[in-house]
Write an enzyme that holds these catalytic residues in place. Structure first.
Site, PDB file in Angstrom:
ATOM      1  N   TYR A  75       0.843  -1.194   0.000  1.00 52.52           N
ATOM      2  CA  TYR A  75       0.000   0.000   0.000  1.00 52.52           C
ATOM      3  C   TYR A  75       0.878   1.244   0.000  1.00 52.52           C
ATOM      4  O   TYR A  75       1.750   1.399   0.864  1.00 52.52           O
ATOM      5  CB  TYR A  75      -0.927   0.022   1.223  1.00 52.52           C
ATOM      6  CG  TYR A  75      -1.891   1.179   1.123  1.00 52.52           C
ATOM      7  CD1 TYR A  75      -3.010   1.074   0.310  1.00 52.52           C
ATOM      8  CD2 TYR A  75      -1.667   2.368   1.799  1.00 52.52           C
ATOM      9  CE1 TYR A  75      -3.890   2.149   0.171  1.00 52.52           C
ATOM     10  CE2 TYR A  75      -2.540   3.440   1.665  1.00 52.52           C
ATOM     11  CZ  TYR A  75      -3.644   3.318   0.841  1.00 52.52           C
ATOM     12  OH  TYR A  75      -4.512   4.369   0.700  1.00 52.52           O
TER      13      TYR A  75
ATOM     14  N   GLN B  58     -10.901   0.623   1.295  1.00 51.89           N
ATOM     15  CA  GLN B  58     -11.330  -0.262   0.204  1.00 51.89           C
ATOM     16  C   GLN B  58     -10.147  -0.975  -0.450  1.00 51.89           C
ATOM     17  O   GLN B  58     -10.293  -2.105  -0.932  1.00 51.89           O
ATOM     18  CB  GLN B  58     -12.187   0.481  -0.830  1.00 51.89           C
ATOM     19  CG  GLN B  58     -11.528   1.646  -1.537  1.00 51.89           C
ATOM     20  CD  GLN B  58     -11.682   2.970  -0.788  1.00 51.89           C
ATOM     21  OE1 GLN B  58     -11.904   2.994   0.426  1.00 51.89           O
ATOM     22  NE2 GLN B  58     -11.552   4.076  -1.496  1.00 51.89           N
TER      23      GLN B  58
ATOM     24  N   ASN C 281      -2.894   6.247   6.701  1.00 57.92           N
ATOM     25  CA  ASN C 281      -3.538   7.028   7.752  1.00 57.92           C
ATOM     26  C   ASN C 281      -4.279   6.084   8.709  1.00 57.92           C
ATOM     27  O   ASN C 281      -4.186   4.852   8.595  1.00 57.92           O
ATOM     28  CB  ASN C 281      -4.491   8.058   7.144  1.00 57.92           C
ATOM     29  CG  ASN C 281      -5.567   7.387   6.291  1.00 57.92           C
ATOM     30  OD1 ASN C 281      -5.846   6.193   6.428  1.00 57.92           O
ATOM     31  ND2 ASN C 281      -6.171   8.151   5.400  1.00 57.92           N
TER      32      ASN C 281
ATOM     33  N   SER D  10       5.402   8.677  13.181  1.00 53.86           N
ATOM     34  CA  SER D  10       6.849   8.532  13.043  1.00 53.86           C
ATOM     35  C   SER D  10       7.597   9.242  14.170  1.00 53.86           C
ATOM     36  O   SER D  10       7.074  10.171  14.779  1.00 53.86           O
ATOM     37  CB  SER D  10       7.255   9.098  11.678  1.00 53.86           C
ATOM     38  OG  SER D  10       8.501   8.601  11.292  1.00 53.86           O
TER      39      SER D  10
ATOM     40  N   GLN E 253      12.190  15.106  10.778  1.00 58.10           N
ATOM     41  CA  GLN E 253      11.194  14.162  11.284  1.00 58.10           C
ATOM     42  C   GLN E 253       9.888  14.894  11.597  1.00 58.10           C
ATOM     43  O   GLN E 253       8.799  14.391  11.330  1.00 58.10           O
ATOM     44  CB  GLN E 253      11.740  13.458  12.531  1.00 58.10           C
ATOM     45  CG  GLN E 253      10.838  12.391  13.068  1.00 58.10           C
ATOM     46  CD  GLN E 253      10.482  11.362  12.016  1.00 58.10           C
ATOM     47  OE1 GLN E 253      11.347  10.825  11.334  1.00 58.10           O
ATOM     48  NE2 GLN E 253       9.209  11.122  11.823  1.00 58.10           N
TER      49      GLN E 253
ATOM     50  N   HIS F 159       7.128  15.410   8.963  1.00 60.49           N
ATOM     51  CA  HIS F 159       6.375  14.255   8.454  1.00 60.49           C
ATOM     52  C   HIS F 159       4.876  14.401   8.695  1.00 60.49           C
ATOM     53  O   HIS F 159       4.062  14.171   7.807  1.00 60.49           O
ATOM     54  CB  HIS F 159       6.860  12.960   9.113  1.00 60.49           C
ATOM     55  CG  HIS F 159       7.758  12.170   8.239  1.00 60.49           C
ATOM     56  ND1 HIS F 159       7.371  11.681   7.031  1.00 60.49           N
ATOM     57  CD2 HIS F 159       9.049  11.777   8.398  1.00 60.49           C
ATOM     58  CE1 HIS F 159       8.365  11.032   6.465  1.00 60.49           C
ATOM     59  NE2 HIS F 159       9.408  11.079   7.269  1.00 60.49           N
TER      60      HIS F 159
ATOM     61  N   GLU G 127      11.834   4.749  16.889  1.00 60.84           N
ATOM     62  CA  GLU G 127      11.838   4.234  15.515  1.00 60.84           C
ATOM     63  C   GLU G 127      13.188   4.544  14.846  1.00 60.84           C
ATOM     64  O   GLU G 127      13.823   3.661  14.300  1.00 60.84           O
ATOM     65  CB  GLU G 127      10.695   4.905  14.733  1.00 60.84           C
ATOM     66  CG  GLU G 127      10.584   4.435  13.297  1.00 60.84           C
ATOM     67  CD  GLU G 127       9.638   5.318  12.479  1.00 60.84           C
ATOM     68  OE1 GLU G 127       9.246   6.402  12.966  1.00 60.84           O
ATOM     69  OE2 GLU G 127       9.297   4.926  11.350  1.00 60.84           O
ATOM     70  N   HIS G 128      13.580   5.832  14.898  1.00 58.43           N
ATOM     71  CA  HIS G 128      14.871   6.248  14.365  1.00 58.43           C
ATOM     72  C   HIS G 128      15.726   6.749  15.521  1.00 58.43           C
ATOM     73  O   HIS G 128      15.243   7.513  16.359  1.00 58.43           O
ATOM     74  CB  HIS G 128      14.728   7.410  13.376  1.00 58.43           C
ATOM     75  CG  HIS G 128      13.817   7.145  12.224  1.00 58.43           C
ATOM     76  ND1 HIS G 128      12.484   7.503  12.230  1.00 58.43           N
ATOM     77  CD2 HIS G 128      14.043   6.552  11.023  1.00 58.43           C
ATOM     78  CE1 HIS G 128      11.927   7.142  11.078  1.00 58.43           C
ATOM     79  NE2 HIS G 128      12.844   6.567  10.324  1.00 58.43           N
TER      80      HIS G 128
ATOM     81  N   ASP H 156      15.932   7.283   5.013  1.00 59.45           N
ATOM     82  CA  ASP H 156      14.584   7.413   4.451  1.00 59.45           C
ATOM     83  C   ASP H 156      14.577   7.132   2.958  1.00 59.45           C
ATOM     84  O   ASP H 156      13.581   6.663   2.413  1.00 59.45           O
ATOM     85  CB  ASP H 156      14.050   8.839   4.676  1.00 59.45           C
ATOM     86  CG  ASP H 156      13.638   9.073   6.114  1.00 59.45           C
ATOM     87  OD1 ASP H 156      13.446   8.085   6.842  1.00 59.45           O
ATOM     88  OD2 ASP H 156      13.511  10.254   6.506  1.00 59.45           O
TER      89      ASP H 156
ATOM     90  N   GLU I 114       2.644 -37.140  28.526  1.00 61.62           N
ATOM     91  CA  GLU I 114       1.638 -36.130  28.171  1.00 61.62           C
ATOM     92  C   GLU I 114       0.290 -36.785  27.866  1.00 61.62           C
ATOM     93  O   GLU I 114      -0.636 -36.115  27.378  1.00 61.62           O
ATOM     94  CB  GLU I 114       2.131 -35.271  26.979  1.00 61.62           C
ATOM     95  CG  GLU I 114       3.243 -34.296  27.363  1.00 61.62           C
ATOM     96  CD  GLU I 114       3.519 -33.220  26.291  1.00 61.62           C
ATOM     97  OE1 GLU I 114       2.913 -33.278  25.212  1.00 61.62           O
ATOM     98  OE2 GLU I 114       4.348 -32.317  26.563  1.00 61.62           O
TER      99      GLU I 114
ATOM    100  N   HIS J 179       0.329 -40.544  19.780  1.00 56.56           N
ATOM    101  CA  HIS J 179       1.655 -40.012  19.447  1.00 56.56           C
ATOM    102  C   HIS J 179       2.716 -41.094  19.680  1.00 56.56           C
ATOM    103  O   HIS J 179       3.626 -41.283  18.874  1.00 56.56           O
ATOM    104  CB  HIS J 179       1.986 -38.803  20.331  1.00 56.56           C
ATOM    105  CG  HIS J 179       1.332 -37.530  19.900  1.00 56.56           C
ATOM    106  ND1 HIS J 179      -0.017 -37.358  19.919  1.00 56.56           N
ATOM    107  CD2 HIS J 179       1.853 -36.354  19.423  1.00 56.56           C
ATOM    108  CE1 HIS J 179      -0.313 -36.131  19.487  1.00 56.56           C
ATOM    109  NE2 HIS J 179       0.807 -35.516  19.176  1.00 56.56           N
TER     110      HIS J 179
END
Lengths: 428, 428
Positions: B124, B186, B209, B233, B255, B258, B322-323, B356, B410, B415
Site C-alpha cells: 500500500y 477499500q 492514515n 513517526s 522528522q 512528516h 523508531e529512528h 529514508d 503427556e 503419538h
C-alpha cells in the site's frame, strides 16, 4: 473421514476452508478481565484464579522449594527423555543464529543489521488434562538462546494449587526462573499489563484455548507482540506409492487425538489406497485411550484421491498444512515444490511425534492456513533486527545529491535540508 | 518542545508513553467497507473510490500505456536519483539472504530450515500531497528479491484519476506489474478478500492514515498477515559532547515535518546545549514550507537533559525510538548498549533522510515503542521459514524411546503409537 475422488480445483477453496471461530462473544469477557487486572493487579488475578481454576493462591510465583520437590518427583526415565529432547532442540535453534557483515552499499555508506533479544517475553503453557512440558522446551529454549533477559512462564494451577512437576522440572532445566501459577485470560492480562508481582513483557508466546487465543489478540491491541495467530492443529499426509498405510494411519490418529477440532488429511493416489487407509484408521482407533476425541476430529477430516501428481502438490500448497508428512524414499525430491507448510516430515521414519517432542524442530507452528504467510516459532521469534548505517563525509558527498532530489520530489524540504546543511560544511 | 531537566527514572514511563489513538469509532466504518467489498467486489470498490477520492474509475488497473506516459514525464535527475537509491536498497536487502545447512541433531536425525517467498503480497502506497515513491522502493524491492510471485500495489488516485508518475516509474523500475488505483479502507479490503480484478494476497505491507491502519488490523482478523503495527513517526537524537547543533536541529525538523503527530526527542547532556538547540530549531523552522506541520509536531516533542551517561542509554532503550541518531565520532562505541531501536544512524554525516531514501536500509520501521519487540521491514518480511526433518531407521531407533516416554507422560498414546509401530517393523 470424508472421501473426495479427484475433486476439481474449483472445488478446493471449499475443501480447504477451515471452520471459522467467532470470537466476538468473548470480547467483553476478555475486556473485563484486562480492566480488572489493570485496576487491581494481583488482587484481581487472585480472584479470577479462584473463580476459573477453583483454587485460592496466595503466592502465585512458584518457590524454589516447590521446584526442588517437583524435580524429585519426576521419574528418571522421563527426565532423561526430556534432557535428550532439550539437547536436540537446543542444537537446532542455536544453529539459527546468524551474523551480518557490514555492507558498503556505495562508497562511504556502510549498512548492517544487528540482532537483539526481546528483553521481556512471556510464555504460556496450558493446563488441562496433560502436562505440556514439551511446550516449555519449544518456547523456553529459543527464548533463552536468544538472550531474553526476563522469561516469564505462566501456567494454570490444578485444583491443589500446583503446576505439574514435569513442567517445573523442564522450566528449571532450561533456565526459566520466573514461573507463575496463573492461567487463562488473567495470565495474558498480567503479562500484558504487569502487576506488583508479575513483570510486564513485550511479547507473549504459547498455545491455549479460545479464551487465551482471544486474550492474546486483545493484548496485541495494547502493543504487545504475539508469536502466531492460533487455531486447531492440523496434519496433511502425502501418501506416495507403496506407502506403509499402517504408519500413515498412526500419524493421522496422533494428530486427531490432539483435540476434537483437529483436522487430518491424507492425499492418496488411488481409490484402493483410500479404502485400505480408512480400514487401518478404524482398526487402530479402537485401542486408543483418547478415542472419543480422535473420532470427533476424524469427522472434520478427509481422504482426498488425486491421481495427478501436479494436482497433489497444488492441493498441499493451497491448503498450507501446519504439519506435512511426505512418505517414501523419494520424499525429499518433492521438497522444492512445497511452498506452504509449517514443518515437513520426510520419509517413512519421520512421524509427526518426532517433531512434536524431540527431533529438534519447533512444534509451535502456523495453523489454519497461516503457513502461507507465517513461519513457526524459531530463534528469530525472540529477536529483533536493528538496522544501522554510517556515512562518511565522502559517502554523504556521493549520496547526498540523490537524497536532495528525492526529498524535494516528495515535497519534504526539511529532509533535504538535513543533507544540504551538512554538505555545505564539508570542505572539498 | 518541552524541556525536562534530569527527570527521575520513575517519571520516565509518563514521558515515554505515546498518545493513544482510539480506533474503536472506526470499527463499523471499516467493517461496512469490507462487507460491501465481499458482496459486490469491483462495483463496491468503484463506489467507494467515487465517494472517498471523488473520482470515477472504470478500470482500476493501471495500463501499460499509462506507465509509459508516466515514465516519460519523470525528470532525468529524479530518475537517476531513484535508480541510485534502488541499487543501494537492493544491495542491502540481497545481503539479507541466508542459507541453512542440514544439522544432525542426533545420529540419523537431520533437521533444517528452508526459506520460501510469501506467494502473494500487497503493497500500500499512500496518496496525499506528496508522491511517496520511496515507499515503493522500500516495500517492493525486498518483495521482489524474496521471490514473491504476485506483488500487488494499491495507491489512491488523485482527482484526475491518476497515480503520480514518480510512483509508476518506480514500480515499473523494480518490476511490479500489478498496480491498482485504489486507496483507503477499500484497498485493504480488496487485497484481503480479492475481487474479479484484484488478486487476494496473504500479507499486506505499507503505511497509511488511521483508516488504512485500522483496516490492516481488521484484515489480520481475517487471517491476512501485516508488516507492522503502525503509528506516528519518531526520531530520537542522542546529542553527545561537541555535537553540531545545527545538524541536530535539521534532523529533528526533518522528522517533525512528516506529520503533526510526529514526535522528536533530543537527549542532551547540559542545559546550555538544550538552550542552543532550541534556538537552532526555531531559526531553521522559519524557512520550512511545511512549517505548520512541524510546529504542531514540536508541541509533542521534547529536549531531555540527562547528565548521567548510563541514564541516557537507559532512556533510549526505555523509549525504543523508531529512528535513533547518535552524534559524534564515537557513536559506534555506544551501539553494543542499544537494545531497542528501529534503525540507528551513526555519526555526524548520517542524517535520518539518508535512511529514508537511499543508504540502503529500510524506512518502514517499528513506531510507538514497538521496536521493543519488532524489527522493521526487511527481506524476511516477505519470506517464511519452513522446518524440515528426516529421520533414518537408525535415527528413529535412537530417538524413538525418548519420544515414547514423553508422549506417554503427556497422555498422548497415539503419538507414542506412531513411533512404536515403526520401531516394531525395523529389523535390528
Amino acid at each position: 473421514m470424508k472421501v473426495y475422488y479427484n475433486p476439481k480445483p474449483s472445488k478446493w477453496q471449499e475443501i480447504i476452508t477451515r471452520p471459522q471461530l467467532d470470537s466476538s462473544a468473548l470480547f467483553s469477557t476478555v475486556q473485563n478481565v484486562f480492566e480488572a487486572v489493570r485496576e487491581s493487579g494481583d488482587e484481581a488475578i487472585k480472584a479470577f484464579t479462584k473463580t476459573y481454576d477453583g483454587v485460592l493462591i496466595h503466592e502465585s510465583r512458584v518457590s524454589k522449594e516447590e521446584i526442588e520437590v517437583a524435580k524429585n518427583s519426576v521419574s528418571q526415565d522421563l527426565r532423561e527423555a526430556i534432557d535428550i529432547a532439550a539437547a536436540n532442540i537446543r542444537t537446532f535453534h542455536q544453529a539459527q543464529r546468524s551474523s551480518f557483515d557490514k555492507i558498503e552499499t556505495s562508497e562511504g555508506v556502510l549498512c548492517w543489521q544487528i540482532d537483539r533479544p526481546i528483553e521481556k517475553v512471556g510464555i504460556y503453557v496450558p493446563g488441562g488434562s496433560a502436562p505440556l512440558f514439551s511446550t516449555v522446551l519449544m518456547l523456553g529454549i529459543p527464548a533463552i538462546i536468544a538472550g531474553c533477559q526476563d522469561v516469564v512462564l505462566c501456567s494454570p494451577p490444578n485444583s491443589e494449587g500446583k503446576i505439574h512437576p514435569a513442567i517445573l522440572y523442564t522450566a528449571d532445566l532450561i533456565g526459566i526462573q520466573k514461573i507463575f501459577k496463573i492461567g487463562g485470560i488473567q495470565a495474558i492480562a498480567a503479562l500484558s499489563l504487569g502487576t506488583a508481582s508479575i513483570p510486564q513483557v513485550y511479547k507473549i508466546a504459547g498455545p491455549g484455548n479460545q479464551y487465551v487465543t482471544f486474550a492474546k489478540e486483545y493484548a496485541m491491541r495494547l502493543g504487545i507482540a504475539i508469536d502466531l495467530p492460533a487455531g486447531p492443529s492440523e496434519l496433511l499426509v502425502m501418501v506416495n506409492k507403496e506407502a506403509n498405510l499402517e504408519f500413515v494411519a498412526a500419524d493421522l490418529l496422533s494428530q486427531a487425538e490432539h483435540g476434537a477440532d483437529s483436522q487430518v488429511i491424507a492425499i492418496v493416489e488411488t481409490e484402493a489406497e483410500s479404502v485400505n487407509l480408512k480400514k487401518q484408521v478404524e482398526l487402530q482407533l479402537k485401542s486408543l485411550p483418547r478415542r472419543k476425541i480422535a473420532e470427533e476430529a476424524l469427522e472434520n477430516s478427509m481422504i482426498i484421491i488425486l491421481s495427478d501428481r501436479q494436482e497433489r502438490i497444488n492441493f498441499i500448497n493451497a491448503y498450507a498444512p501446519e504439519h506435512l508428512i511426505i512418505t517414501g524414499e523419494a520424499a525429499e525430491d518433492l521438497l522444492p515444490e512445497i511452498k506452504n507448510a509449517g514443518s515437513v516430515f520426510l520419509g517413512d521414519y519421520s512421524p509427526e511425534s518426532a517433531g512434536d517432542y524431540a527431533s529438534g524442530t519447533n512444534h509451535t507452528l502456523p495453523t489454519n492456513g497461516a503457513a502461507r504467510a507465517y513461519s513457526g516459532v524459531n530463534l528469530s521469534t525472540f529477536l529483533k533486527k536493528i538496522t544501522v548505517q554510517k556515512l562518511s563525509e565522502k559517502g554523504l558527498i556521493r549520496l547526498g545529491p540523490s537524497i536532495e532530489i528525492m526529498a524535494e520530489a516528495e515535497e519534504l524540504f526539511a529532509h533535504k535540508n538535513a543533507v544540504s546543511l551538512r554538505l555545505k560544511t564539508i570542505e572539498r
